[in-house]
Design a protein around this motif. Sequence first.
Motif, PDB file in Angstrom:
ATOM      1  N   ASP A 434      -7.237  -6.930  13.631  1.00 16.67           N
ATOM      2  CA  ASP A 434      -6.508  -5.702  13.962  1.00 16.67           C
ATOM      3  C   ASP A 434      -5.717  -5.182  12.769  1.00 16.67           C
ATOM      4  OD1 ASP A 434      -7.446  -5.529  16.513  1.00 16.67           O
ATOM      5  OD2 ASP A 434      -5.637  -6.250  17.491  1.00 16.67           O
ATOM      6  N   HIS A 435      -5.233  -6.076  11.925  1.00 18.85           N
ATOM      7  CA  HIS A 435      -4.396  -5.663  10.795  1.00 18.85           C
ATOM      8  C   HIS A 435      -5.215  -4.983   9.702  1.00 18.85           C
ATOM      9  CE1 HIS A 435      -0.729  -8.448  11.708  1.00 18.85           C
ATOM     10  NE2 HIS A 435      -1.247  -7.918  12.803  1.00 18.85           N
ATOM     11  N   TRP A 436      -6.358  -5.621   9.306  1.00 17.08           N
ATOM     12  CA  TRP A 436      -7.133  -4.949   8.251  1.00 17.08           C
ATOM     13  C   TRP A 436      -7.772  -3.669   8.776  1.00 17.08           C
ATOM     14  CZ3 TRP A 436     -12.060  -3.894   9.310  1.00 17.08           C
ATOM     15  CH2 TRP A 436     -12.855  -4.781  10.045  1.00 17.08           C
ATOM     16  N   ALA A 437      -8.096  -3.646  10.066  1.00 15.95           N
ATOM     17  CA  ALA A 437      -8.645  -2.408  10.642  1.00 15.95           C
ATOM     18  C   ALA A 437      -7.585  -1.305  10.659  1.00 15.95           C
ATOM     19  CB  ALA A 437      -9.166  -2.672  12.052  1.00 15.95           C
ATOM     20  N   ALA A 438      -6.337  -1.675  10.968  1.00 11.11           N
ATOM     21  CA  ALA A 438      -5.252  -0.686  10.921  1.00 11.11           C
ATOM     22  C   ALA A 438      -5.100  -0.123   9.513  1.00 11.11           C
ATOM     23  CB  ALA A 438      -3.941  -1.324  11.385  1.00 11.11           C
ATOM     24  N   SER A 439      -5.243  -0.991   8.512  1.00  7.80           N
ATOM     25  CA  SER A 439      -5.182  -0.527   7.127  1.00  7.80           C
ATOM     26  C   SER A 439      -6.319   0.443   6.830  1.00  7.80           C
ATOM     27  CB  SER A 439      -5.238  -1.718   6.176  1.00  7.80           C
ATOM     28  OG  SER A 439      -5.265  -1.304   4.831  1.00  7.80           O
ATOM     29  N   ALA A 440      -7.520   0.113   7.296  1.00 10.15           N
ATOM     30  CA  ALA A 440      -8.675   0.977   7.041  1.00 10.15           C
ATOM     31  C   ALA A 440      -8.505   2.342   7.709  1.00 10.15           C
ATOM     32  CB  ALA A 440      -9.946   0.294   7.554  1.00 10.15           C
ATOM     33  N   PHE A 441      -8.046   2.355   8.957  1.00  9.21           N
ATOM     34  CA  PHE A 441      -7.826   3.624   9.658  1.00  9.21           C
ATOM     35  C   PHE A 441      -6.740   4.447   8.964  1.00  9.21           C
ATOM     36  CE2 PHE A 441      -9.910   1.637  13.411  1.00  9.21           C
ATOM     37  CZ  PHE A 441     -10.782   2.665  13.719  1.00  9.21           C
ATOM     38  N   THR A 442      -5.688   3.772   8.501  1.00  8.98           N
ATOM     39  CA  THR A 442      -4.601   4.483   7.822  1.00  8.98           C
ATOM     40  C   THR A 442      -5.107   5.146   6.546  1.00  8.98           C
ATOM     41  OG1 THR A 442      -2.957   2.939   8.712  1.00  8.98           O
ATOM     42  CG2 THR A 442      -2.326   4.239   6.782  1.00  8.98           C
ATOM     43  N   GLN A 443      -5.852   4.409   5.750  1.00  5.25           N
ATOM     44  CA  GLN A 443      -6.364   4.977   4.504  1.00  5.25           C
ATOM     45  C   GLN A 443      -7.328   6.135   4.766  1.00  5.25           C
ATOM     46  OE1 GLN A 443      -7.387   2.025   1.303  1.00  5.25           O
ATOM     47  NE2 GLN A 443      -6.901   0.533   2.884  1.00  5.25           N
ATOM     48  N   ALA A 444      -8.162   5.992   5.807  1.00  4.12           N
ATOM     49  CA  ALA A 444      -9.086   7.080   6.147  1.00  4.12           C
ATOM     50  C   ALA A 444      -8.320   8.336   6.565  1.00  4.12           C
ATOM     51  CB  ALA A 444     -10.037   6.626   7.250  1.00  4.12           C
ATOM     52  N   ALA A 445      -7.279   8.137   7.377  1.00  2.22           N
ATOM     53  CA  ALA A 445      -6.495   9.287   7.818  1.00  2.22           C
ATOM     54  C   ALA A 445      -5.756   9.948   6.645  1.00  2.22           C
ATOM     55  CB  ALA A 445      -5.495   8.851   8.894  1.00  2.22           C
ATOM     56  N   MET A 446      -5.229   9.151   5.759  1.00  2.22           N
ATOM     57  CA  MET A 446      -4.520   9.719   4.606  1.00  2.22           C
ATOM     58  C   MET A 446      -5.463  10.534   3.723  1.00  2.22           C
ATOM     59  SD  MET A 446      -2.020   6.503   3.584  1.00  2.22           S
ATOM     60  CE  MET A 446      -1.327   7.360   2.157  1.00  2.22           C
ATOM     61  N   LEU A 447      -6.671  10.012   3.520  1.00  3.71           N
ATOM     62  CA  LEU A 447      -7.648  10.766   2.720  1.00  3.71           C
ATOM     63  C   LEU A 447      -8.040  12.061   3.424  1.00  3.71           C
ATOM     64  CD1 LEU A 447      -9.944   7.855   1.476  1.00  3.71           C
ATOM     65  CD2 LEU A 447      -8.421   9.267   0.075  1.00  3.71           C
ATOM     66  N   THR A 448      -8.223  11.979   4.741  1.00  5.63           N
ATOM     67  CA  THR A 448      -8.582  13.180   5.509  1.00  5.63           C
ATOM     68  C   THR A 448      -7.506  14.241   5.419  1.00  5.63           C
ATOM     69  OG1 THR A 448      -9.842  11.806   7.060  1.00  5.63           O
ATOM     70  CG2 THR A 448      -9.257  14.022   7.786  1.00  5.63           C
TER      71      THR A 448
END
Length: 454
Positions: A434-448
Amino acid sequence: MNSTQTQPGIAAIVPVYNEVNRVGNVLEVLTRVADVTEVIVVDDGSSDGSAECASHFCCRVLQHRENQGKAAALWTGLQATKCPIVLFVDADLTGLTVEHIRALLLPVVQGRADMTIGQCQGGRWRTNWAQKVAGWMSGQRALRTDIIDGMASWRDLGWGIEAALTREAKLRRRRILQVPLHGLSQVTKEEKLGYLRGSWQRMRMYGHILHFLCRRGNSQRPVNWFLVRRWSVRISLLLGLVWTLASGWLYIVNAAASRQDALPPLTLPNPNCTLIIAPHPDDDVIACGGLIAKLREQRHDVCVVILTNGDGFPFEVVRETKRPPWRCADYLELGRRRQKEGINALQQLGMPPTSVIFLGFPDRGLSALWIENWNTSTPYRSPYTQRSSVPYPMALHPGQPYSGEALLQDLNRVIREVKPSQVFAPHPDDSHPDHWAASAFTQAAMLTCGLDLS
């Protein structure tokens, strides 16, 4: 494999039982490996449409009318091919790549090994530990079929088949090579079936393996109780090792806490607004509690977004209800309670409730949303709450489907409304799924949203 010589025929055999949401990802990779001559899927009596899903790929699909077990499925696949090299691949893998398949095949094709056994590394911590403790049980392996020519019938071995293949190769003095497969992991039985059913299936799996290990060479002979006692001792030692490691971890944590006064003072920038993204209620306070308190003390704006309600914790359900953790209503109640507790804890740090946002996505399911259940048309179903959409009325978007696409939409909405000058999220190398996935979603949202990741 970049060899100028003619490669021997290679058959990939995939045993499948109710893996409609995962088998497609595995077949998509296998059918792209040029060295694999044929892909054979053996549907072992699935009731969820796994065979139909597999039929959309370039592979042969064989079906059992009833569930007969993993060994029987592999046996059926072997009888359907004449290739001298076979590759066994489980249908519930996550993170599988073409490079993983080539790493398994290359030593066998080049003659450096007669059997390769894949070892998951750098994926989910549960899979990593299981592979470290008993790597010979891995279902990912390539082998020459002459290793099992003349081998006594093993259709009835069930989950004991991997132990049987490894032992057969050792008895014939064949070369066995363990191959690290970085980033590969599997979905656990508890995640697929729920805590109780998954745990029961896990105990059955260990029973199949122990039953095979206690045989004296064939199924007609009685159980070797000396081996039973020996393996009981090994299991006891393993549990003792786990206890020792846990005790050591607590000692390290306590020692670090005792030295916290030696840490340098925290220097803060002058942010307009700080956004903190946490996977579960409590991660925000554990990781950023001091930061939140300091920022609020200086009257800076802080927004905390918590991706899940922490509703996938069976032991907490047992502790609170004093009954077995099988009722989905108990997990939903746990999620509602943890949301209230999370808001109260943040209020102690000076956070107004209006600046705390819960998204309500599935606890222990964020990595599945990122890897498998991205589209809203195939939402993830929580094995704990048995829900496939956000069930909490106090969430940002109640009824939002459990999919990676929906989670990213919610994060994009928050970032655009908050307009943060700095964002805090888990580290991408965190071993918790859940933690690394949260990081991945956060980075994707920031790029978007056009934010700078640096």
